[in-house]
Design a protein around this motif. Structure first.
Motif, PDB file in Angstrom:
ATOM      1  N   HIS A   1     -60.009  27.352  52.790  1.00 41.43           N
ATOM      2  CA  HIS A   1     -58.634  27.722  52.472  1.00 41.43           C
ATOM      3  C   HIS A   1     -57.913  28.164  53.744  1.00 41.43           C
ATOM      4  N   LYS A   2     -57.033  27.310  54.270  1.00 39.42           N
ATOM      5  CA  LYS A   2     -56.309  27.605  55.507  1.00 39.42           C
ATOM      6  C   LYS A   2     -54.840  27.824  55.172  1.00 39.42           C
ATOM      7  N   ILE A   3     -54.330  29.015  55.472  1.00 38.64           N
ATOM      8  CA  ILE A   3     -52.944  29.344  55.140  1.00 38.64           C
ATOM      9  C   ILE A   3     -52.249  29.945  56.359  1.00 38.64           C
ATOM     10  N   ALA A   4     -50.933  29.742  56.422  1.00 36.87           N
ATOM     11  CA  ALA A   4     -50.171  30.237  57.569  1.00 36.87           C
ATOM     12  C   ALA A   4     -48.790  30.697  57.132  1.00 36.87           C
ATOM     13  N   LEU A   5     -48.316  31.732  57.795  1.00 33.42           N
ATOM     14  CA  LEU A   5     -46.928  32.178  57.674  1.00 33.42           C
ATOM     15  C   LEU A   5     -46.295  32.050  59.050  1.00 33.42           C
ATOM     16  N   VAL A   6     -45.193  31.303  59.114  1.00 32.25           N
ATOM     17  CA  VAL A   6     -44.497  31.043  60.373  1.00 32.25           C
ATOM     18  C   VAL A   6     -43.072  31.575  60.249  1.00 32.25           C
TER      19      VAL A   6
ATOM     20  N   GLU B   1     -32.425  31.328  72.098  1.00 29.77           N
ATOM     21  CA  GLU B   1     -32.071  29.919  71.945  1.00 29.77           C
ATOM     22  C   GLU B   1     -33.149  29.081  71.278  1.00 29.77           C
ATOM     23  N   ASN B   2     -34.418  29.330  71.593  1.00 27.99           N
ATOM     24  CA  ASN B   2     -35.458  28.367  71.248  1.00 27.99           C
ATOM     25  C   ASN B   2     -36.407  28.791  70.133  1.00 27.99           C
ATOM     26  N   THR B   3     -36.254  29.987  69.606  1.00 33.51           N
ATOM     27  CA  THR B   3     -37.233  30.468  68.627  1.00 33.51           C
ATOM     28  C   THR B   3     -37.211  29.667  67.324  1.00 33.51           C
ATOM     29  N   ILE B   4     -36.043  29.172  66.929  1.00 29.09           N
ATOM     30  CA  ILE B   4     -35.975  28.365  65.705  1.00 29.09           C
ATOM     31  C   ILE B   4     -36.731  27.053  65.906  1.00 29.09           C
ATOM     32  N   ASN B   5     -36.513  26.407  67.057  1.00 29.89           N
ATOM     33  CA  ASN B   5     -37.278  25.198  67.370  1.00 29.89           C
ATOM     34  C   ASN B   5     -38.773  25.492  67.409  1.00 29.89           C
ATOM     35  N   ASP B   6     -39.134  26.614  68.026  1.00 30.08           N
ATOM     36  CA  ASP B   6     -40.549  26.985  68.127  1.00 30.08           C
ATOM     37  C   ASP B   6     -41.187  27.083  66.744  1.00 30.08           C
ATOM     38  N   ALA B   7     -40.529  27.807  65.843  1.00 32.19           N
ATOM     39  CA  ALA B   7     -41.099  28.033  64.515  1.00 32.19           C
ATOM     40  C   ALA B   7     -41.143  26.741  63.703  1.00 32.19           C
ATOM     41  N   ASN B   8     -40.085  25.952  63.755  1.00 34.48           N
ATOM     42  CA  ASN B   8     -40.069  24.696  62.996  1.00 34.48           C
ATOM     43  C   ASN B   8     -41.195  23.766  63.426  1.00 34.48           C
TER      44      ASN B   8
ATOM     45  N   MET C   1     -43.958  24.580  65.028  1.00 39.71           N
ATOM     46  CA  MET C   1     -45.260  25.176  64.737  1.00 39.71           C
ATOM     47  C   MET C   1     -45.638  24.949  63.275  1.00 39.71           C
ATOM     48  N   ALA C   2     -44.695  25.136  62.364  1.00 43.63           N
ATOM     49  CA  ALA C   2     -44.983  24.922  60.945  1.00 43.63           C
ATOM     50  C   ALA C   2     -45.352  23.467  60.677  1.00 43.63           C
ATOM     51  N   LYS C   3     -44.629  22.532  61.285  1.00 44.87           N
ATOM     52  CA  LYS C   3     -44.928  21.109  61.092  1.00 44.87           C
ATOM     53  C   LYS C   3     -46.329  20.772  61.600  1.00 44.87           C
ATOM     54  N   LEU C   4     -46.668  21.288  62.771  1.00 47.38           N
ATOM     55  CA  LEU C   4     -47.982  20.995  63.341  1.00 47.38           C
ATOM     56  C   LEU C   4     -49.097  21.596  62.496  1.00 47.38           C
ATOM     57  N   LEU C   5     -48.943  22.848  62.096  1.00 50.62           N
ATOM     58  CA  LEU C   5     -49.991  23.491  61.303  1.00 50.62           C
ATOM     59  C   LEU C   5     -50.209  22.760  59.981  1.00 50.62           C
ATOM     60  N   LYS C   6     -49.135  22.284  59.386  1.00 50.77           N
ATOM     61  CA  LYS C   6     -49.278  21.517  58.144  1.00 50.77           C
ATOM     62  C   LYS C   6     -50.079  20.239  58.400  1.00 50.77           C
ATOM     63  N   LYS C   7     -49.819  19.585  59.527  1.00 53.06           N
ATOM     64  CA  LYS C   7     -50.519  18.340  59.843  1.00 53.06           C
ATOM     65  C   LYS C   7     -52.005  18.555  60.112  1.00 53.06           C
ATOM     66  N   ILE C   8     -52.379  19.749  60.572  1.00 55.70           N
ATOM     67  CA  ILE C   8     -53.795  19.990  60.851  1.00 55.70           C
ATOM     68  C   ILE C   8     -54.476  20.757  59.718  1.00 55.70           C
ATOM     69  N   GLY C   9     -53.821  20.783  58.552  1.00 62.12           N
ATOM     70  CA  GLY C   9     -54.524  21.231  57.359  1.00 62.12           C
ATOM     71  C   GLY C   9     -54.178  22.595  56.815  1.00 62.12           C
ATOM     72  N   PHE C  10     -53.171  23.265  57.362  1.00 58.23           N
ATOM     73  CA  PHE C  10     -52.779  24.574  56.849  1.00 58.23           C
ATOM     74  C   PHE C  10     -51.739  24.434  55.738  1.00 58.23           C
ATOM     75  N   LYS C  11     -51.859  25.284  54.739  1.00 59.43           N
ATOM     76  CA  LYS C  11     -50.810  25.429  53.741  1.00 59.43           C
ATOM     77  C   LYS C  11     -49.820  26.462  54.267  1.00 59.43           C
ATOM     78  N   ILE C  12     -48.548  26.072  54.375  1.00 59.47           N
ATOM     79  CA  ILE C  12     -47.531  26.926  54.976  1.00 59.47           C
ATOM     80  C   ILE C  12     -46.823  27.725  53.882  1.00 59.47           C
ATOM     81  N   GLN C  13     -46.748  29.031  54.047  1.00 61.25           N
ATOM     82  CA  GLN C  13     -46.037  29.874  53.083  1.00 61.25           C
ATOM     83  C   GLN C  13     -44.584  29.421  52.977  1.00 61.25           C
ATOM     84  N   GLY C  14     -44.147  29.118  51.747  1.00 59.11           N
ATOM     85  CA  GLY C  14     -42.795  28.617  51.547  1.00 59.11           C
ATOM     86  C   GLY C  14     -42.639  27.160  51.917  1.00 59.11           C
ATOM     87  N   ASP C  15     -43.735  26.510  52.326  1.00 59.38           N
ATOM     88  CA  ASP C  15     -43.790  25.088  52.676  1.00 59.38           C
ATOM     89  C   ASP C  15     -43.025  24.743  53.947  1.00 59.38           C
ATOM     90  N   LYS C  16     -42.527  25.742  54.666  1.00 55.50           N
ATOM     91  CA  LYS C  16     -41.804  25.486  55.911  1.00 55.50           C
ATOM     92  C   LYS C  16     -41.681  26.799  56.680  1.00 55.50           C
TER      93      LYS C  16
END
Length: 269
Positions: free
Chosen positions: A16-21, A34-41, A43-58
């Protein structure tokens, strides 16, 4: 004889792999990032691709204090025993009275004045409390990635009766934070220093840029990956920014991204 506390964790990584971003950037004209929104977006996309369930799906973006509290409660409730848990925050963070605080976007007090040090306990998120709450649920491993060591203008509590009290006091970085057993904390920079929010033309902060690059590597121990991140940040910043890691992981060779087979160069993200 002392028991061996290191184990090969490779057979236990795929549960069970879960993440909050969270990415906060809209702090108003004095403290915007300037860049924190890009950073978080990303990061969430990458973590989802490597098998994490993202809190709120994004990624959760530009959260105020109440929203941050609520999403943290929901995330903590989703943790199961033996979960692999990852928390990522990009935004402002400050240190006060030997505690690290993550700053929400409604960064003002009940009088609509900019935050002072005395406001932080009730208007910001104590990072160590997050780790404590996660640890109380006994996950398999916890990873804390904090890209929040930017310079932040915090009003001065100490100059009472002085006109200088309402002048901004720069808070430089975070203090080191002790890891809990089974956890790893990665800071974007060394204690008491600040992180680069991105060079001209860059869309990511320096730490997250290389974190995104190296987390794509399959079947690699996370502590080895973070050493590569540190080395790349050191080189790119000419040793002005030094990522800092504290770890009390109890298993050997923990991989955030597992992939079967050996044809790793063919993998594309």
């Amino acid at each position: 004889m002392m028991a061996n506390t290191e184990y090969n964790a490779s057979s236990r990584n795929s549960g069970h792999k879960i993440a909050l971003v969270i990415g906060n950037g809209n702090y108003g004209p004095e403290n915007s990032l300037e860049n924190t929104i890009n950073d978080a977006n990303e990061m969430a996309k990458l973590l989802k691709k490597i098998g994490f369930k993202i809190q709120g799906d994004k990624a959760q973006l530009d959260l105020g204090y109440s929203a941050m509290k609520h999403i943290l409660v929901d995330f903590q409730a989703s943790i199961k025993k033996e979960s692999m848990v990852l928390f990522y925050f990009a935004g402002h963070g400050v240190q006060s009275n030997n505690r690290n605080y993550l700053i929400p976007t409604d960064n003002f007090n009940e009088n609509n004045a900019p935050l002072r040090g005395s406001d932080l306990r009730g208007r910001a998120i104590d990072a160590e409390n997050i780790l404590d709450e996660i640890n109380d649920r006994h996950p398999f491993a916890t990873f804390f990635f904090l890209d929040c060591c930017r310079t932040y203008d915090l009003r001065n509590d100490d100059l009472r009766g002085s006109r200088s009290r309402d002048l901004p006091q720069h808070s430089h970085g975070l203090i080191t934070m002790p890891a809990k057993v089974g956890s790893l904390i990665a800071f974007a920079c060394a204690p008491g220093t600040t992180a680069d929010d991105g060079r001209d033309g860059e869309v990511h902060g320096l730490f997250t840029k290389y974190l995104l690059e190296h987390l794509k590597t399959p079947n690699e121990d996370i502590e080895k990956l973070l050493r590569r991140v540190r080395n790349d940040v050191l080189k790119a910043s000419r040793e002005e920014q030094i990522p800092h890691v504290t770890s009390l992981l109890t298993y050997d060779h923990i991989c955030l991204f597992e992939q079967e087979g050996n044809d790793f160069p063919q993998y594309k993200i």
